[in-house]
Scaffold this motif. Structure first.
Motif, PDB file in Angstrom:
ATOM      1  N   SER A   3      33.206   3.505  60.563  1.00 48.10           N
ATOM      2  CA  SER A   3      33.732   3.562  59.196  1.00 48.10           C
ATOM      3  C   SER A   3      34.637   2.354  59.006  1.00 48.10           C
ATOM      4  CB  SER A   3      34.526   4.853  58.962  1.00 48.10           C
ATOM      5  OG  SER A   3      35.608   4.938  59.872  1.00 48.10           O
ATOM      6  N   PRO A   4      34.762   1.870  57.776  1.00 50.43           N
ATOM      7  CA  PRO A   4      35.624   0.705  57.553  1.00 50.43           C
ATOM      8  C   PRO A   4      37.092   1.061  57.717  1.00 50.43           C
ATOM      9  CG  PRO A   4      34.792   1.552  55.469  1.00 50.43           C
ATOM     10  CD  PRO A   4      34.091   2.313  56.551  1.00 50.43           C
ATOM     11  N   ASP A   5      37.913   0.055  57.879  1.00 46.01           N
ATOM     12  CA  ASP A   5      39.353   0.255  57.926  1.00 46.01           C
ATOM     13  C   ASP A   5      39.815   0.971  56.662  1.00 46.01           C
ATOM     14  OD1 ASP A   5      42.245  -0.943  57.181  1.00 46.01           O
ATOM     15  OD2 ASP A   5      42.012  -0.905  59.355  1.00 46.01           O
ATOM     16  N   ALA A   6      40.840   1.825  56.807  1.00 42.90           N
ATOM     17  CA  ALA A   6      41.305   2.639  55.679  1.00 42.90           C
ATOM     18  C   ALA A   6      41.605   1.800  54.437  1.00 42.90           C
ATOM     19  CB  ALA A   6      42.541   3.435  56.089  1.00 42.90           C
ATOM     20  N   GLY A   7      42.132   0.603  54.646  1.00 42.39           N
ATOM     21  CA  GLY A   7      42.487  -0.247  53.512  1.00 42.39           C
ATOM     22  C   GLY A   7      41.299  -0.840  52.788  1.00 42.39           C
ATOM     23  N   LEU A   8      40.108  -0.745  53.384  1.00 42.82           N
ATOM     24  CA  LEU A   8      38.906  -1.328  52.782  1.00 42.82           C
ATOM     25  C   LEU A   8      37.987  -0.280  52.150  1.00 42.82           C
ATOM     26  CD1 LEU A   8      37.962  -3.910  55.583  1.00 42.82           C
ATOM     27  CD2 LEU A   8      39.151  -4.363  53.426  1.00 42.82           C
ATOM     28  N   ARG A   9      38.345   0.990  52.278  1.00 40.34           N
ATOM     29  CA  ARG A   9      37.471   2.048  51.780  1.00 40.34           C
ATOM     30  C   ARG A   9      37.556   2.165  50.262  1.00 40.34           C
ATOM     31  NH1 ARG A   9      39.709   6.104  56.308  1.00 40.34           N
ATOM     32  NH2 ARG A   9      38.861   4.974  58.113  1.00 40.34           N
ATOM     33  N   GLU A  10      36.393   2.133  49.642  1.00 41.43           N
ATOM     34  CA  GLU A  10      36.315   2.269  48.195  1.00 41.43           C
ATOM     35  C   GLU A  10      36.196   3.754  47.819  1.00 41.43           C
ATOM     36  OE1 GLU A  10      36.511   0.031  45.823  1.00 41.43           O
ATOM     37  OE2 GLU A  10      36.682  -1.699  47.175  1.00 41.43           O
ATOM     38  N   PRO A  11      36.826   4.174  46.726  1.00 43.10           N
ATOM     39  CA  PRO A  11      36.674   5.569  46.290  1.00 43.10           C
ATOM     40  C   PRO A  11      35.219   5.880  45.957  1.00 43.10           C
ATOM     41  CG  PRO A  11      38.468   4.468  45.109  1.00 43.10           C
ATOM     42  CD  PRO A  11      37.716   3.404  45.852  1.00 43.10           C
ATOM     43  N   VAL A  12      34.793   7.087  46.269  1.00 40.17           N
ATOM     44  CA  VAL A  12      33.440   7.519  45.908  1.00 40.17           C
ATOM     45  C   VAL A  12      33.453   7.899  44.428  1.00 40.17           C
ATOM     46  CG1 VAL A  12      31.651   9.238  46.311  1.00 40.17           C
ATOM     47  CG2 VAL A  12      32.969   8.331  48.228  1.00 40.17           C
ATOM     48  N   ARG A  13      32.541   7.332  43.656  1.00 40.67           N
ATOM     49  CA  ARG A  13      32.578   7.524  42.210  1.00 40.67           C
ATOM     50  C   ARG A  13      31.741   8.711  41.738  1.00 40.67           C
ATOM     51  NH1 ARG A  13      35.487   3.464  40.574  1.00 40.67           N
ATOM     52  NH2 ARG A  13      35.452   1.482  41.703  1.00 40.67           N
ATOM     53  N   LYS A  14      30.874   9.222  42.581  1.00 36.27           N
ATOM     54  CA  LYS A  14      30.017  10.338  42.170  1.00 36.27           C
ATOM     55  C   LYS A  14      30.792  11.655  42.148  1.00 36.27           C
ATOM     56  CE  LYS A  14      27.234  12.374  45.000  1.00 36.27           C
ATOM     57  NZ  LYS A  14      26.103  12.721  45.886  1.00 36.27           N
ATOM     58  N   GLN A  15      30.312  12.577  41.362  1.00 34.49           N
ATOM     59  CA  GLN A  15      30.855  13.928  41.322  1.00 34.49           C
ATOM     60  C   GLN A  15      30.055  14.796  42.288  1.00 34.49           C
ATOM     61  OE1 GLN A  15      33.579  15.085  39.282  1.00 34.49           O
ATOM     62  NE2 GLN A  15      33.829  12.852  39.225  1.00 34.49           N
ATOM     63  N   PHE A  16      30.732  15.651  43.030  1.00 35.12           N
ATOM     64  CA  PHE A  16      30.073  16.530  43.985  1.00 35.12           C
ATOM     65  C   PHE A  16      29.841  17.881  43.321  1.00 35.12           C
ATOM     66  CE2 PHE A  16      32.560  13.402  46.290  1.00 35.12           C
ATOM     67  CZ  PHE A  16      31.588  12.861  47.130  1.00 35.12           C
ATOM     68  N   THR A  17      28.577  18.195  43.093  1.00 36.67           N
ATOM     69  CA  THR A  17      28.241  19.368  42.268  1.00 36.67           C
ATOM     70  C   THR A  17      27.607  20.515  43.051  1.00 36.67           C
ATOM     71  OG1 THR A  17      26.113  18.349  41.717  1.00 36.67           O
ATOM     72  CG2 THR A  17      27.959  17.946  40.206  1.00 36.67           C
ATOM     73  N   SER A  18      27.307  20.311  44.335  1.00 41.85           N
ATOM     74  CA  SER A  18      26.716  21.396  45.122  1.00 41.85           C
ATOM     75  C   SER A  18      27.564  21.642  46.360  1.00 41.85           C
ATOM     76  CB  SER A  18      25.285  21.052  45.541  1.00 41.85           C
ATOM     77  OG  SER A  18      25.285  20.054  46.545  1.00 41.85           O
ATOM     78  N   MET A  58      26.563  21.945  49.350  1.00 39.73           N
ATOM     79  CA  MET A  58      26.097  21.095  50.443  1.00 39.73           C
ATOM     80  C   MET A  58      26.711  19.705  50.346  1.00 39.73           C
ATOM     81  SD  MET A  58      24.521  20.678  53.194  1.00 39.73           S
ATOM     82  CE  MET A  58      23.697  22.270  53.264  1.00 39.73           C
ATOM     83  N   GLU A  59      26.747  19.144  49.142  1.00 40.40           N
ATOM     84  CA  GLU A  59      27.360  17.831  48.961  1.00 40.40           C
ATOM     85  C   GLU A  59      28.845  17.873  49.312  1.00 40.40           C
ATOM     86  OE1 GLU A  59      26.549  16.865  44.898  1.00 40.40           O
ATOM     87  OE2 GLU A  59      24.805  15.640  45.417  1.00 40.40           O
ATOM     88  N   ILE A  60      29.513  18.939  48.912  1.00 39.74           N
ATOM     89  CA  ILE A  60      30.944  19.087  49.198  1.00 39.74           C
ATOM     90  C   ILE A  60      31.170  19.222  50.698  1.00 39.74           C
ATOM     91  CG2 ILE A  60      32.950  20.614  48.918  1.00 39.74           C
ATOM     92  CD1 ILE A  60      31.838  21.234  46.091  1.00 39.74           C
ATOM     93  N   LEU A  61      30.305  19.988  51.375  1.00 35.53           N
ATOM     94  CA  LEU A  61      30.430  20.150  52.823  1.00 35.53           C
ATOM     95  C   LEU A  61      30.252  18.811  53.531  1.00 35.53           C
ATOM     96  CD1 LEU A  61      30.628  21.800  55.422  1.00 35.53           C
ATOM     97  CD2 LEU A  61      28.175  22.297  55.207  1.00 35.53           C
ATOM     98  N   LYS A  62      29.226  18.052  53.154  1.00 37.31           N
ATOM     99  CA  LYS A  62      28.968  16.766  53.802  1.00 37.31           C
ATOM    100  C   LYS A  62      30.112  15.787  53.558  1.00 37.31           C
ATOM    101  CE  LYS A  62      23.894  16.911  53.939  1.00 37.31           C
ATOM    102  NZ  LYS A  62      22.640  16.281  53.476  1.00 37.31           N
ATOM    103  N   ARG A  63      30.634  15.777  52.328  1.00 34.99           N
ATOM    104  CA  ARG A  63      31.746  14.877  52.010  1.00 34.99           C
ATOM    105  C   ARG A  63      33.004  15.276  52.789  1.00 34.99           C
ATOM    106  NH1 ARG A  63      33.795  10.056  51.421  1.00 34.99           N
ATOM    107  NH2 ARG A  63      35.504   9.927  49.931  1.00 34.99           N
ATOM    108  N   THR A  64      33.224  16.577  52.927  1.00 32.70           N
ATOM    109  CA  THR A  64      34.375  17.058  53.688  1.00 32.70           C
ATOM    110  C   THR A  64      34.276  16.624  55.143  1.00 32.70           C
ATOM    111  OG1 THR A  64      34.604  18.993  52.254  1.00 32.70           O
ATOM    112  CG2 THR A  64      35.677  19.104  54.402  1.00 32.70           C
ATOM    113  N   LEU A  65      33.084  16.725  55.720  1.00 36.09           N
ATOM    114  CA  LEU A  65      32.881  16.295  57.099  1.00 36.09           C
ATOM    115  C   LEU A  65      33.131  14.799  57.261  1.00 36.09           C
ATOM    116  CD1 LEU A  65      29.675  18.341  58.051  1.00 36.09           C
ATOM    117  CD2 LEU A  65      31.998  18.689  58.934  1.00 36.09           C
ATOM    118  N   GLU A  66      32.696  14.016  56.270  1.00 35.81           N
ATOM    119  CA  GLU A  66      32.930  12.566  56.317  1.00 35.81           C
ATOM    120  C   GLU A  66      34.431  12.262  56.296  1.00 35.81           C
ATOM    121  OE1 GLU A  66      30.814  10.069  56.646  1.00 35.81           O
ATOM    122  OE2 GLU A  66      28.952  11.207  56.534  1.00 35.81           O
ATOM    123  N   LEU A  67      35.174  12.978  55.428  1.00 37.21           N
ATOM    124  CA  LEU A  67      36.619  12.750  55.326  1.00 37.21           C
ATOM    125  C   LEU A  67      37.342  13.149  56.606  1.00 37.21           C
ATOM    126  CD1 LEU A  67      37.219  14.019  51.674  1.00 37.21           C
ATOM    127  CD2 LEU A  67      37.261  11.645  52.464  1.00 37.21           C
TER     128      LEU A  67
END
Length: 331
Positions: free
Chosen positions: A193-208, A210-219
């Motif tokens: 993963s990139p350095d914390a200072g280089l991470r861009e915000p994710v612009r998509k909305q998480f509507t399911s 499964m998407e929320i679970l995957k995003r939570t795991l990434e975070l």
């Protein structure tokens, strides 16, 4: 204490293709070898190939593997509610058994002078443990390699004896501590993963869900990775700071070694017998893929290329700063 070069490989699923590119540059282009390799999750799939120096197969795997080679969905909601994961890892288990269980490859791994460790977490004790080619039997080691790649909920735990094991990344995405405990004096770490200072915000909305679970795991993965690197860096800085205090006491205050020891009398030194560990980190400049469980061969080939180029960039910078750690062999 002799110098000991270690390679620490973080987790990140399909992003391991970036690591394959890094390893290709370091070990093929530079001819660099490692005394020790420690991997978690996708890093646990890479570590045996690093130890046995089978880089051609490593790159081939990450440039050609597809989703169905790793896992299959469990589409039935009721089946999921009464089972242990969203996906079935039988394809990955067969792949590990076929590839790492191959007699010739396994014997090459056993004979390797590069010590290999793969991180797993024991679900019953909550402790992190390690698989090793010289300490574990072949069946146990293959199961630990599989377990290290099994993300909880997304993939089922692996039963070894009476215990269940999952991805070592639950507690340590980048397993610096094991490399340090094994006596590493310089660590090359590949973080996906990139350095914390280089991470861009994710612009998509998480509507399911499964998407929320995957995003939570990434975070969670990013947070654990950042902490792993921070702890390893603080470790070396603390030793460097303590050594400087002792040097100043001798040079500026004229204290003898005996007097300096008396200053620290009664205090337990957690760094006794330890030495400063140099850490070189190679990581992407931006997010590699949206989901680490998306095994797309085209994107993974791009990631291999990115890893190769990034490794070359980091090594060039190190050499320009006068670092003697990276010694190119090939022109």
């Amino acid at each position: 204490m002799a110098n000991k070069r270690a390679l620490v490989l973080s987790g990140g699923g399909a992003k391991g293709a970036f690591t394959a590119g890094v390893v290709k540059y370091l070990m093929v282009e530079l001819g660099l070898n490692f005394d020790l390799v420690v991997g978690t999750s996708t890093g646990a799939l890479i570590a045996p190939l690093v130890a046995s120096q089978d880089i051609a197969n490593l790159v081939h795997f990450y440039e050609n593997v597809e989703q169905q080679d790793i896992l299959t969905d469990r589409p039935d909601l009721l089946a999921f509610l009464f089972s242990d994961a969203l996906n079935d890892t039988k394809p990955l288990e067969r792949l590990i058994t076929k590839f790492f269980g191959d007699r010739t490859r396994y014997e090459k791994l056993i004979r390797s002078s590069t010590e290999m460790f793969v991180a797993v977490v024991n679900m019953q004790t909550g402790e992190i443990e390690y698989g090793n080619q010289h300490q574990d039997t072949k069946p146990t080691l293959l199961k630990k390699i599989l377990a290290s790649a099994c993300v909880p909920v997304m993939m089922p735990p692996v039963k070894i004896g009476k215990h269940q094991y999952v991805d070592g990344g639950v507690k340590e995405i980048a397993p610096f501590s094991k490399a340090i405990d094994e006596g590493a004096t310089h660590i090359v770490s590949v973080i996906l993963s990139p350095d914390a200072g280089l991470r861009e915000p994710v612009r998509k909305q998480f509507t399911s869900s499964m998407e929320i679970l995957k995003r939570t795991l990434e975070l969670l993965t990013e947070e654990i990775t950042d902490n792993d690197l921070k702890v390893a860096t603080v470790y070396s800085e603390a030793i460097r700071y303590l050594d400087q205090i002792k040097a100043n006491a001798k040079e500026k205050l004229g204290l003898t070694d005996s007097q300096i020891r008396q200053l620290f009398a009664g205090l337990e030194n957690p760094f006794q017998g330890k030495r400063i560990v140099g850490i070189t980190t190679i990581r992407p400049d931006d997010e590699l893929v949206d989901s680490s469980l998306n095994f797309d061969p085209d994107k993974m080939r791009e990631m291999v290329d990115k890893g190769y180029k990034k490794a070359k960039e980091v090594v060039t910078q190190e050499i320009s700063r006068g670092s003697g750690f990276f010694q190119p062999i090939n022109s």
